[in-house]
Design a protein around this motif. Structure first.
Motif, PDB file in Angstrom:
ATOM      1  N   VAL A  59       5.890  -6.831  -3.266  1.00 45.81           N
ATOM      2  CA  VAL A  59       5.018  -5.523  -2.845  1.00 45.81           C
ATOM      3  C   VAL A  59       4.581  -5.155  -4.093  1.00 45.81           C
ATOM      4  O   VAL A  59       3.692  -4.049  -4.076  1.00 45.81           O
ATOM      5  CB  VAL A  59       6.110  -4.510  -2.382  1.00 45.81           C
TER       6      VAL A  59
ATOM      7  N   SER B 270       9.108  -6.749   6.248  1.00 48.87           N
ATOM      8  CA  SER B 270       7.751  -6.046   5.446  1.00 48.87           C
ATOM      9  C   SER B 270       7.338  -4.805   6.276  1.00 48.87           C
ATOM     10  O   SER B 270       7.957  -4.557   7.479  1.00 48.87           O
ATOM     11  CB  SER B 270       6.781  -6.882   5.312  1.00 48.87           C
ATOM     12  N   SER B 271       6.499  -4.070   5.726  1.00 45.26           N
ATOM     13  CA  SER B 271       5.783  -2.870   6.316  1.00 45.26           C
ATOM     14  C   SER B 271       5.136  -3.456   7.616  1.00 45.26           C
ATOM     15  O   SER B 271       4.656  -2.467   8.319  1.00 45.26           O
ATOM     16  CB  SER B 271       5.162  -1.972   5.259  1.00 45.26           C
TER      17      SER B 271
ATOM     18  N   PHE C  74      10.153  -6.189  -0.517  1.00 49.54           N
ATOM     19  CA  PHE C  74      10.049  -5.001   0.369  1.00 49.54           C
ATOM     20  C   PHE C  74      11.537  -4.542   0.486  1.00 49.54           C
ATOM     21  O   PHE C  74      12.313  -5.263   0.665  1.00 49.54           O
ATOM     22  CB  PHE C  74       9.432  -5.484   1.442  1.00 49.54           C
TER      23      PHE C  74
ATOM     24  N   ASP D 254       8.287  -9.557   1.926  1.00 44.23           N
ATOM     25  CA  ASP D 254       7.053  -9.433   1.151  1.00 44.23           C
ATOM     26  C   ASP D 254       7.311  -8.876  -0.190  1.00 44.23           C
ATOM     27  O   ASP D 254       8.087  -8.229  -0.627  1.00 44.23           O
ATOM     28  CB  ASP D 254       6.227  -8.294   1.827  1.00 44.23           C
TER      29      ASP D 254
END
Length: 270
Positions: A92, A49-50, A99, A90
């Motif tokens: 999103v 994920s980010s 993600f 994730d």
């Protein structure tokens, strides 16, 4: 409850290593901990994920996620434990995208131009045995309706690599539990019962109804530690207490042993 005498769960299939950046143990430390706890199978599912790295010039860089791209070097049996690898991806958006679905990968890790463009999600998922789909950042779901959130989770389940939905009782997002549980059951996917979620304030209140409906509707579950340090791997005390309270059917615990977990993977087409 005595962890060793009453154990019914011999796999931990949602855990984190140093690569998740807010976790604290190496892969080998995690495998050794799994062996010490008497587990048959250990699954590493670091955050995808980010949360890992910020964007560079408005875009994510494939090189920041290369941990996921060399899984072939991992032993499949290590310290007497079967080892599997995946990621916790994730969700999103309300469409259920995961993600990296919209992040193009145009170059190899070495910097050469790829002959065929792909996406970061495809590049990472290609190396994964399975994926745990979870919600962490929730801004995209602000003011979303129960129907929208429910559809989001169902669409995430439709991703071929997704085996289970992670900690759906933790997010606080409104869902139609029956619809999500039924969708998972009908797709031969799993709902996670997350030990870390149960440890949090209000965790039992949110997670108990989900476990109840899984039992009543016949949906298999995966019971996982979500460990972020090796000492938590294979610890399912609260989950086992919840199952005892509900008289939860043991046959619905997909990761009760290595054989049953591999059967769940095969049922899901993985």
């Amino acid at each position: 409850m005595t962890r060793n005498a009453d154990r019914r769960i011999l796999c931990d299939t949602h855990t984190h290593t140093l690569f998740s950046r807010h976790s604290y143990s190496t892969v080998e430390e995690c495998v050794r901990a799994a062996a010490k706890q008497g587990l048959e199978l250990y699954g590493a599912t670091d955050h995808y994920s980010s949360m890992l790295y910020p964007e560079h010039n408005g875009q994510h860089d494939v090189r920041d996620f290369q941990f996921f791209m060399n899984y072939d070097v991992w032993p499949r049996e290590w310290h007497g434990v079967q080892v599997m690898h995946g990621c916790e991806a994730d969700i999103v958006d309300l469409e259920g995208h995961l993600f990296g679905y919209d992040v193009p990968v145009t170059h190899t890790l070495g910097g050469d131009v790829r002959w065929k463009e792909t996406t970061l999600k495809e590049t990472v998922f290609r190396q994964c045995d399975y994926v745990v789909a979870s919600v962490h950042g929730k801004d995209f779901a602000k003011d979303a309706s129960t129907a929208q959130v429910t559809e989001m989770y169902i669409r995430a389940l439709d991703d071929p690599k997704v085996l289970m939905l992670g900690h759906i009782g933790r997010t606080g997002l409104p869902i139609d539990v029956d619809a999500v549980v039924t969708a998972a059951r009908d797709r031969h996917k799993l709902i996670e019962i997350n030990e870390t979620s149960l440890q949090r304030s209000g965790g039992l209140t949110r997670c108990k109804p989900i476990a109840e409906r899984c039992a009543e509707l016949g949906c298999p579950v995966a019971v996982n530690s979500d460990a972020h340090i090796a000492t938590d791997i294979g610890r399912f005390d609260l989950s086992l207490m919840l199952f005892a309270l509900l008289d939860f059917p043991e046959e619905l615990i997909a990761n009760r042993n290595a054989a049953s977990f591999r059967e769940a993977l095969a049922a899901a087409g993985l």
